[in-house]
Design an enzyme around this catalytic site. Structure first.
Site, short mmCIF file in Angstrom:
data_model
loop_
_atom_site.label_atom_id
_atom_site.label_comp_id
_atom_site.label_asym_id
_atom_site.label_seq_id
_atom_site.Cartn_x
_atom_site.Cartn_y
_atom_site.Cartn_z
N CYS A 102 0.82 -1.21 0.00
CA CYS A 102 0.00 0.00 0.00
C CYS A 102 0.86 1.27 0.00
CB CYS A 102 -0.98 -0.05 1.17
SG CYS A 102 -2.46 0.94 0.95
N HIS A 103 0.87 2.04 1.08
CA HIS A 103 1.67 3.26 1.17
C HIS A 103 3.10 2.98 1.64
CE1 HIS A 103 -2.29 5.14 0.92
NE2 HIS A 103 -1.67 6.28 0.65
#
Length: 168
Positions: A102-103
């Site tokens: 994800c991030h």
């Protein structure tokens, strides 16, 4: 049994830590959670609490076989701290497995080592990785040597399978 280092802080995407950590531990590996200091309580975006095992200043890359970086708002906070950037850079330079979802790959940008690497991340992070020189894919799991990246919690089954296979 491999020793996996996980780095995160408050506002991590809870399941992006708990799911991979459970998969790794079920496969016989030990996951050590690290933040600024040992025995610190962290709180995820959805309220899950976590207790760190060690502090960032008390660890050495040589003692770990792989690095896990979950997403949420945690990686953006960690990348402002040179200690975490240096740690990620050291894992890359040692060619040890790095798992990020994800991030999480936001931390890679600060290392200066994205250029030429094939990876993925959350939709808003992918352009940043591209402009940093990465070869960016929109796929559930992207594997580039020992770097395994993924996009979102929806990809966790594939991500967990890939990271446990890497350490098998």
């Amino acid at each position: 049994m491999s020793q996996v280092l996980a780095i995160m802080t408050n506002d991590v995407e809870d399941i992006e830590y708990t799911s991979p950590a459970e998969a790794l531990e079920a496969a016989g590996h030990h996951v050590t959670l690290v933040e600024d200091e040992a025995n610190k309580t962290l709180t995820g975006k959805h309220g899950t609490t976590f207790t760190t095992e060690k502090g960032i200043d008390d660890i050495s890359v040589a003692d770990y076989d792989a690095l896990l970086i979950p997403g949420g708002f945690s990686p953006d906070q960690l990348r402002a701290d040179d200690r975490y950037v240096a740690l990620v850079k050291d894992f890359f330079l040692a060619d040890k497995p790095v798992f990020s979802i994800c991030h999480g790959p936001q931390l890679f940008i600060q290392t200066g080592l994205v250029k030429g690497r094939t990876l993925t991340a959350y939709t808003t992070v992918r352009p940043d990785l591209y402009y940093a020189g990465g070869i960016v894919k929109d796929e559930p799991v992207v594997i580039d040597r020992h770097l395994i990246t993924s996009r979102t919690p929806d990809d966790l089954p594939q991500f967990n399978a890939a990271i446990t296979k890497e350490l098998a």
